[in-house]
Motif scaffolding. Structure first.
Motif, PDB file in Angstrom:
ATOM      1  N   GLU A 233       5.291 -17.515  -0.416  1.00  0.00           N
ATOM      2  CA  GLU A 233       5.116 -17.642   0.973  1.00  0.00           C
ATOM      3  C   GLU A 233       4.041 -16.991   1.868  1.00  0.00           C
ATOM      4  OE1 GLU A 233       9.202 -17.061   2.384  1.00  0.00           O
ATOM      5  OE2 GLU A 233       9.989 -18.466   1.094  1.00  0.00           O
ATOM      6  N   THR A 234       3.890 -15.669   1.363  1.00  0.00           N
ATOM      7  CA  THR A 234       2.809 -14.795   2.100  1.00  0.00           C
ATOM      8  C   THR A 234       1.437 -14.748   1.493  1.00  0.00           C
ATOM      9  OG1 THR A 234       3.712 -12.986   0.992  1.00  0.00           O
ATOM     10  CG2 THR A 234       4.878 -13.594   3.419  1.00  0.00           C
ATOM     11  N   GLY A 235       1.584 -14.861   0.118  1.00  0.00           N
ATOM     12  CA  GLY A 235       0.277 -14.527  -0.713  1.00  0.00           C
ATOM     13  C   GLY A 235       0.196 -13.060  -0.677  1.00  0.00           C
ATOM     14  N   HIS A 236       1.223 -12.146  -0.628  1.00  0.00           N
ATOM     15  CA  HIS A 236       1.112 -10.797  -1.033  1.00  0.00           C
ATOM     16  C   HIS A 236       1.441 -10.655  -2.297  1.00  0.00           C
ATOM     17  CE1 HIS A 236       2.676  -9.776   3.410  1.00  0.00           C
ATOM     18  NE2 HIS A 236       1.538 -10.375   3.463  1.00  0.00           N
ATOM     19  N   ARG A 237       0.333 -10.458  -3.073  1.00  0.00           N
ATOM     20  CA  ARG A 237       0.304 -10.444  -4.491  1.00  0.00           C
ATOM     21  C   ARG A 237       0.694  -9.435  -5.404  1.00  0.00           C
ATOM     22  NH1 ARG A 237      -6.077 -10.965  -6.427  1.00  0.00           N
ATOM     23  NH2 ARG A 237      -5.376 -10.339  -8.312  1.00  0.00           N
TER      24      ARG A 237
END
Length: 119
Positions: free
Chosen positions: A56-60
């Protein structure tokens, strides 16, 4: 990796999976987003909220939020790495147990995970 993707100053969002706590769910292990501090449940858990947060956020980047564990993971490359110390607390409370939280873990939790193919 940029400084904004791992922010050692951001505290965790709480002591348990944000979404499981909101909806009365349970988890096997917890993971901490290194960018925003979101605590989500691992891929062995029924809901897999940590991976959902990445999607959802791209916080990998995540770090284990389990006592005694300090490993990091990069969802984009599917590789572990060493990272910096993060703002406390660095893990869930030991007394919370795993799976947890104890008061919401069903008696047949192992069978549920097997049915989901998580074991």
């Amino acid at each position: 990796m940029t400084d904004s993707e791992i922010d050692p100053s951001v505290p965790p969002s709480g002591t348990g999976c944000v979404e499981c706590d909101e909806h009365g769910g349970w988890w096997v292990h917890l993971r901490r987003c290194t960018e925003c501090g979101h605590i989500g449940c691992c891929d062995s858990s029924p809901a897999q909220h940590a991976t959902a947060h990445f999607r959802e956020t791209g916080h990998r980047y995540i770090r284990s939020f389990e006592p005694g564990e300090s490993w990091f993971w990069d969802y984009a490359t599917a590789q572990g790495f060493d990272g910096p110390s993060l703002a406390p607390p660095e893990s869930r409370p030991v007394e919370q147990g795993s799976p947890g939280p104890r008061d919401r873990v069903p008696a047949d939790w192992q069978e549920q995970l097997e049915r989901l193919g998580r074991t």
